[in-house]
Design a protein around this motif. Structure first.
Motif, PDB file in Angstrom:
ATOM      1  N   GLY A 182      61.937  28.623  61.622  1.00 24.43           N
ATOM      2  CA  GLY A 182      61.159  29.776  62.465  1.00 24.43           C
ATOM      3  C   GLY A 182      59.891  29.133  63.433  1.00 24.43           C
ATOM      4  O   GLY A 182      59.000  29.942  63.454  1.00 24.43           O
ATOM      5  N   LEU A 183      60.049  27.982  63.626  1.00 24.20           N
ATOM      6  CA  LEU A 183      58.914  27.305  64.515  1.00 24.20           C
ATOM      7  C   LEU A 183      59.387  26.986  65.875  1.00 24.20           C
ATOM      8  O   LEU A 183      60.522  27.214  66.068  1.00 24.20           O
ATOM      9  N   SER A 184      58.499  26.625  66.575  1.00 19.83           N
ATOM     10  CA  SER A 184      58.618  26.244  67.907  1.00 19.83           C
ATOM     11  C   SER A 184      59.178  24.730  67.877  1.00 19.83           C
ATOM     12  O   SER A 184      58.999  24.035  66.945  1.00 19.83           O
ATOM     13  N   VAL A 185      59.959  24.229  68.958  1.00 21.17           N
ATOM     14  CA  VAL A 185      60.450  22.886  69.122  1.00 21.17           C
ATOM     15  C   VAL A 185      59.211  21.858  68.972  1.00 21.17           C
ATOM     16  O   VAL A 185      59.276  20.917  68.194  1.00 21.17           O
ATOM     17  N   ASN A 186      58.286  22.275  69.741  1.00 23.31           N
ATOM     18  CA  ASN A 186      57.054  21.273  69.688  1.00 23.31           C
ATOM     19  C   ASN A 186      56.275  21.416  68.635  1.00 23.31           C
ATOM     20  O   ASN A 186      55.991  20.161  67.890  1.00 23.31           O
ATOM     21  N   SER A 187      56.210  22.307  67.599  1.00 17.01           N
ATOM     22  CA  SER A 187      55.668  22.306  66.200  1.00 17.01           C
ATOM     23  C   SER A 187      56.444  21.340  65.577  1.00 17.01           C
ATOM     24  O   SER A 187      55.902  20.438  64.513  1.00 17.01           O
ATOM     25  N   VAL A 188      57.855  21.374  65.622  1.00 18.30           N
ATOM     26  CA  VAL A 188      58.818  20.547  64.817  1.00 18.30           C
ATOM     27  C   VAL A 188      58.588  19.007  65.213  1.00 18.30           C
ATOM     28  O   VAL A 188      58.168  18.316  64.149  1.00 18.30           O
ATOM     29  N   LYS A 189      58.459  18.786  66.453  1.00 20.08           N
ATOM     30  CA  LYS A 189      58.096  17.336  66.716  1.00 20.08           C
ATOM     31  C   LYS A 189      56.651  17.030  66.139  1.00 20.08           C
ATOM     32  O   LYS A 189      56.409  15.836  65.918  1.00 20.08           O
ATOM     33  N   THR A 190      55.610  17.689  66.228  1.00 23.16           N
ATOM     34  CA  THR A 190      54.325  17.331  65.852  1.00 23.16           C
ATOM     35  C   THR A 190      54.495  17.152  64.095  1.00 23.16           C
ATOM     36  O   THR A 190      53.901  16.175  63.658  1.00 23.16           O
ATOM     37  N   HIS A 191      55.249  17.959  63.624  1.00 29.73           N
ATOM     38  CA  HIS A 191      55.100  17.891  62.025  1.00 29.73           C
ATOM     39  C   HIS A 191      56.097  16.783  61.677  1.00 29.73           C
ATOM     40  O   HIS A 191      55.603  15.959  61.028  1.00 29.73           O
ATOM     41  N   VAL A 192      56.792  16.393  62.519  1.00 28.85           N
ATOM     42  CA  VAL A 192      57.967  14.992  62.274  1.00 28.85           C
ATOM     43  C   VAL A 192      56.957  13.796  62.621  1.00 28.85           C
ATOM     44  O   VAL A 192      56.814  12.934  61.761  1.00 28.85           O
ATOM     45  N   ARG A 193      56.417  14.051  63.705  1.00 31.32           N
ATOM     46  CA  ARG A 193      55.436  12.772  63.961  1.00 31.32           C
ATOM     47  C   ARG A 193      54.452  12.712  62.868  1.00 31.32           C
ATOM     48  O   ARG A 193      54.000  11.327  62.456  1.00 31.32           O
ATOM     49  N   ARG A 194      53.556  13.576  62.469  1.00 33.11           N
ATOM     50  CA  ARG A 194      52.585  13.496  61.552  1.00 33.11           C
ATOM     51  C   ARG A 194      53.097  12.949  60.391  1.00 33.11           C
ATOM     52  O   ARG A 194      52.359  12.373  59.437  1.00 33.11           O
ATOM     53  N   GLY A 195      54.175  13.688  59.900  1.00 30.77           N
ATOM     54  CA  GLY A 195      54.778  13.259  58.705  1.00 30.77           C
ATOM     55  C   GLY A 195      55.127  11.856  58.459  1.00 30.77           C
ATOM     56  O   GLY A 195      54.817  10.952  57.457  1.00 30.77           O
ATOM     57  N   LEU A 196      55.807  11.243  59.723  1.00 31.55           N
ATOM     58  CA  LEU A 196      56.333   9.834  59.595  1.00 31.55           C
ATOM     59  C   LEU A 196      54.973   8.932  59.686  1.00 31.55           C
ATOM     60  O   LEU A 196      54.972   7.894  58.979  1.00 31.55           O
ATOM     61  N   GLU A 197      54.024   9.344  60.576  1.00 29.11           N
ATOM     62  CA  GLU A 197      52.642   8.658  60.126  1.00 29.11           C
ATOM     63  C   GLU A 197      52.039   8.533  58.637  1.00 29.11           C
ATOM     64  O   GLU A 197      51.683   7.524  58.157  1.00 29.11           O
ATOM     65  N   ALA A 198      52.255   9.846  58.025  1.00 30.15           N
ATOM     66  CA  ALA A 198      51.694   9.652  56.771  1.00 30.15           C
ATOM     67  C   ALA A 198      52.468   8.968  55.841  1.00 30.15           C
ATOM     68  O   ALA A 198      52.029   8.303  54.874  1.00 30.15           O
TER      69      ALA A 198
END
Length: 161
Positions: free
Chosen positions: A136-152
């Motif tokens: 239930g998120l926007s595609v851009n939110s998903v991309k942001t969460h994936v990017r931040r998660g990969l960085e972490a």
């Protein structure tokens, strides 16, 4: 309810759902219980499924909501009891190698949304659009969460080396 369609969804999604929840929770028994409960809830709410093609996405959404609820309950319970060292199950030790155990440990400390997005992206192999629909998120939110998660993950795994 279309029992044949629900049965087909179970056959197609059960193993993947358990695996995804196992990666997400770090506990295979909990993952199996959560997956079973997700299928039960999908069956009970089948009358609300407007598009059967989206039933798998709806199932994953139910499963993640159940997992988050379980984490909240465990967190509250933890606050109200003495601190006990968390020890991985023997099954986890037997089935995962050292780097996989480290990855699961790092995933467990990520914020829920980052962990959910990473598990759906790299374990369930879903595209950002499918993840967005599931959570239930926007595609851009998903991309942001994936990017931040990969960085972490990179930062944490770099520290572990």
């Amino acid at each position: 309810m279309d029992d044949d369609l629900l049965g087909a969804i179970y056959e197609r999604e059960n193993r993947s759902l358990i695996g995804m929840l196992w990666v997400f929770t770090g506990d295979k028994t909990m993952a199996e219980d959560l997956a079973q409960e997700a299928f039960v809830r999908l069956a009970m709410s089948w009358h609300r499924v407007r598009d059967p093609n989206l039933a798998s996405s709806y199932l994953r959404s139910i499963a993640f909501n159940l997992a988050r609820s379980e984490f909240r309950r465990a967190e509250v319970a933890q606050r109200h009891r003495a601190t006990v060292a968390s020890v991985p199950s023997a099954e986890v030790d037997a089935l995962l190698n050292e780097s996989e155990r480290a990855m699961v440990a790092v995933l467990r400390v990520l914020p829920d949304r980052q962990r959910e997005c990473l598990v759906l992206r790299y374990y369930a192999d879903l595209e950002p659009r499918q993840i967005a629909s599931t959570l239930g998120l926007s595609v851009n939110s998903v991309k942001t969460h994936v990017r931040r998660g990969l960085e972490a993950l990179r930062d944490s795994m770099g520290d572990a080396r």
